[in-house]
Design a protein around this motif. Sequence first.
Motif, mmCIF file in Angstrom:
data_model
loop_
_atom_site.group_PDB
_atom_site.id
_atom_site.type_symbol
_atom_site.label_atom_id
_atom_site.label_comp_id
_atom_site.label_asym_id
_atom_site.label_seq_id
_atom_site.Cartn_x
_atom_site.Cartn_y
_atom_site.Cartn_z
ATOM 1 N N VAL A 81 -18.038 16.095 -28.085
ATOM 2 C CA VAL A 81 -17.633 17.115 -29.047
ATOM 3 C C VAL A 81 -16.170 16.941 -29.425
ATOM 4 O O VAL A 81 -15.795 16.962 -30.604
ATOM 5 C CB VAL A 81 -17.894 18.526 -28.473
ATOM 6 N N VAL A 82 -15.323 16.763 -28.418
ATOM 7 C CA VAL A 82 -13.893 16.618 -28.659
ATOM 8 C C VAL A 82 -13.598 15.391 -29.521
ATOM 9 O O VAL A 82 -12.724 15.420 -30.405
ATOM 10 C CB VAL A 82 -13.127 16.539 -27.324
ATOM 11 N N SER A 83 -14.318 14.317 -29.300
ATOM 12 C CA SER A 83 -14.036 13.075 -30.027
ATOM 13 C C SER A 83 -14.685 13.023 -31.410
ATOM 14 O O SER A 83 -14.178 12.346 -32.306
ATOM 15 C CB SER A 83 -14.497 11.866 -29.209
ATOM 16 N N LYS A 84 -15.774 13.769 -31.613
ATOM 17 C CA LYS A 84 -16.534 13.614 -32.857
ATOM 18 C C LYS A 84 -16.402 14.764 -33.846
ATOM 19 O O LYS A 84 -16.657 14.571 -35.037
ATOM 20 C CB LYS A 84 -18.015 13.404 -32.534
ATOM 21 N N VAL A 85 -16.045 15.955 -33.384
ATOM 22 C CA VAL A 85 -15.931 17.086 -34.314
ATOM 23 C C VAL A 85 -14.601 16.978 -35.055
ATOM 24 O O VAL A 85 -13.534 17.086 -34.459
ATOM 25 C CB VAL A 85 -16.031 18.436 -33.582
ATOM 26 N N SER A 86 -14.676 16.754 -36.348
ATOM 27 C CA SER A 86 -13.465 16.629 -37.174
ATOM 28 C C SER A 86 -13.245 17.846 -38.058
ATOM 29 O O SER A 86 -12.148 18.042 -38.580
ATOM 30 C CB SER A 86 -13.571 15.373 -38.051
ATOM 31 N N ASN A 87 -14.265 18.649 -38.244
ATOM 32 C CA ASN A 87 -14.136 19.839 -39.080
ATOM 33 C C ASN A 87 -13.319 20.907 -38.369
ATOM 34 O O ASN A 87 -13.449 21.122 -37.166
ATOM 35 C CB ASN A 87 -15.539 20.381 -39.405
ATOM 36 N N GLY A 88 -12.479 21.597 -39.131
ATOM 37 C CA GLY A 88 -11.805 22.770 -38.600
ATOM 38 C C GLY A 88 -10.399 22.515 -38.109
ATOM 39 O O GLY A 88 -10.034 21.412 -37.701
ATOM 40 N N GLY A 89 -9.614 23.594 -38.116
ATOM 41 C CA GLY A 89 -8.258 23.516 -37.592
ATOM 42 C C GLY A 89 -8.197 23.770 -36.105
ATOM 43 O O GLY A 89 -7.248 23.370 -35.444
ATOM 44 N N LEU A 90 -9.215 24.470 -35.572
ATOM 45 C CA LEU A 90 -9.198 24.828 -34.156
ATOM 46 C C LEU A 90 -10.592 24.652 -33.569
ATOM 47 O O LEU A 90 -11.584 25.097 -34.158
ATOM 48 C CB LEU A 90 -8.746 26.283 -33.989
ATOM 49 N N LEU A 91 -10.669 23.983 -32.436
ATOM 50 C CA LEU A 91 -11.926 23.755 -31.722
ATOM 51 C C LEU A 91 -11.801 24.377 -30.341
ATOM 52 O O LEU A 91 -10.898 24.040 -29.577
ATOM 53 C CB LEU A 91 -12.197 22.250 -31.603
ATOM 54 N N LYS A 92 -12.702 25.296 -30.019
ATOM 55 C CA LYS A 92 -12.638 25.996 -28.732
ATOM 56 C C LYS A 92 -13.911 25.709 -27.948
ATOM 57 O O LYS A 92 -15.010 25.742 -28.511
ATOM 58 C CB LYS A 92 -12.457 27.496 -28.958
ATOM 59 N N ARG A 152 -12.441 27.583 -37.692
ATOM 60 C CA ARG A 152 -12.638 27.403 -36.252
ATOM 61 C C ARG A 152 -14.078 26.994 -35.978
ATOM 62 O O ARG A 152 -14.987 27.364 -36.705
ATOM 63 C CB ARG A 152 -12.368 28.702 -35.497
ATOM 64 N N ASN A 153 -14.268 26.270 -34.885
ATOM 65 C CA ASN A 153 -15.586 25.991 -34.329
ATOM 66 C C ASN A 153 -15.509 26.168 -32.815
ATOM 67 O O ASN A 153 -14.450 25.972 -32.217
ATOM 68 C CB ASN A 153 -16.041 24.560 -34.652
ATOM 69 N N SER A 154 -16.613 26.553 -32.219
ATOM 70 C CA SER A 154 -16.617 26.684 -30.760
ATOM 71 C C SER A 154 -17.926 26.164 -30.184
ATOM 72 O O SER A 154 -18.986 26.244 -30.831
ATOM 73 C CB SER A 154 -16.383 28.136 -30.339
#
Length: 546
Positions: free
Chosen positions: A459-470, A445-447
Amino acid sequence: MRSYNSYIAGTDQQSESWVYSIRASAVLNDFVASVKLKRGLEKGLRDDGAQQPDVVARCSISTQEQLDAALVQAKAATAQWAAFPLAKRLELARRFHLEVKKRQQEFIDVLIAEGHPRKLAEWEVAGILQCSSYESLELWERQLHEERKIGPRRLLLVRKPDGVVVLSPPQNAAASNSVGGLAVLVAGNCLVVKAPRSCAYGVMYVWRDIVAPILEELGAPPGVLSIVCGNSGNILQQWLDSPLVNDIFYFGSSERGIQLGIDAVSRGKKPILELAGKDGCVVWKDADLGKAAEMLTECFFGSGQICMVPKYAILHPDIAEPLIALLLQKVAGIRPGYPEDSNALLSPVLRTDEYFRYLQEATEAGARLLAGGHRVELDGQPSETGPFIAPTILRIDSLTKARSMASVSEETFFPLLPLVIPEVDHADLLDEVIQFINDNQYGLRNSFWTSSESVISQVVSKVSNGGLLKINDSHIGFTPWLATHGGTGLTGGPFGELNYPLLRSSHLQGISIAENVQPSQAVFESTSFSEEKHSKVALDDFAGVI
């Protein structure tokens, strides 16, 4: 004392060996006496477990014959269970949700007895309820079956079960994590669950007391579910070697899990891996600092011995000082205690040597210790032999330095939160921070915390790491619809992603049912729509096709 036998294809089967669960608060009160009691019972030196108030449960150790029978019976039931209507399999999940809701306090008490602080236990059970909610089950139905009528054909996208799935939950939160197997059953698979010897009670409670009776009421064939307990290494090797096993659903360390995945694939089995995590949090300069500080304290749930809590945070330099001040105030109130204590958040730490090694490496590399850094007793007083570790906060004033520190780059299983502060703000800082997040070798996860729509969009378009982004939310909180587990890199292996177990334990099949189609003409069809109609089809018409 609750007593559980191995549950093999609808029958309770006893053996001559047992593992006993001692109430965690009793262990904290008198460790030596509790260990002596447990060993005496398990070695057969005494047989008065039922008369001991601090012996909460025992679980039978499965024999080799029982382990073999579990797989044979599961294989025998695969075709019949897979043919059950999807609506009836979803009814299993619906009834499970209602039963857990009815037993919510009882479930929490089971986890507390195993040693989960009350707040942690409440969080776990709340997550189970959230992830089996109406909204989640509605999504499960769409994920398993999608249908469309196009021209003379009825077209279906249907997920078919893989067959026999075996599940090995982790030792730190075995019961709640094992509930991922519920979706495996809904997908139409047969399931064998292994209860860890160190914490068999909670797993047996979930599957024998809650799930098994519902399956029986639904008329499921007996082999659909078996629950075993024994030596993890031996059982995993049996599962790898057995031609009856299709998928291995494994929770554990990345080192062991990645190798298990390789071994599984080489034997023609699908690995479903839930491994280590190193969750990152970012607090931007326009964030709500009070709420962000509150979120960062989630690092200390269960003393950080959970994969999906914040493991490091990046603070924008413009707000670092006030945010750290708020965080230190909140952390000062976090304390250890008996699991039953509603104000206690910390639990005993097993890897104390590793904690001090990581702490020393970080401080020698330039990190500053802002809080904690020592062991404490049950009452919170510093002690060189205390079973708890005080909540620890490090300050690292450099993105570059941070990545080379093990406390930031490696998974940690203790209450340690490194705060990484870039040296200065500049035009490309957001991109640098996002790259830092994406470079994480783990990916659970990342937040992010920010009030800027522009920052959120990037952030939504560029963060590719992780199964869940909050974003602007609790880091560990559960939400309906979104899965709870799964990730990239060392968290989920090469096939890692947000983990919907019903998708991971099934395979997609396309089906075309035609009416009045002439094969000699159909073989040359190029489209089912006129170009005009095709151009008007909205993309959202195809939403939900997975």
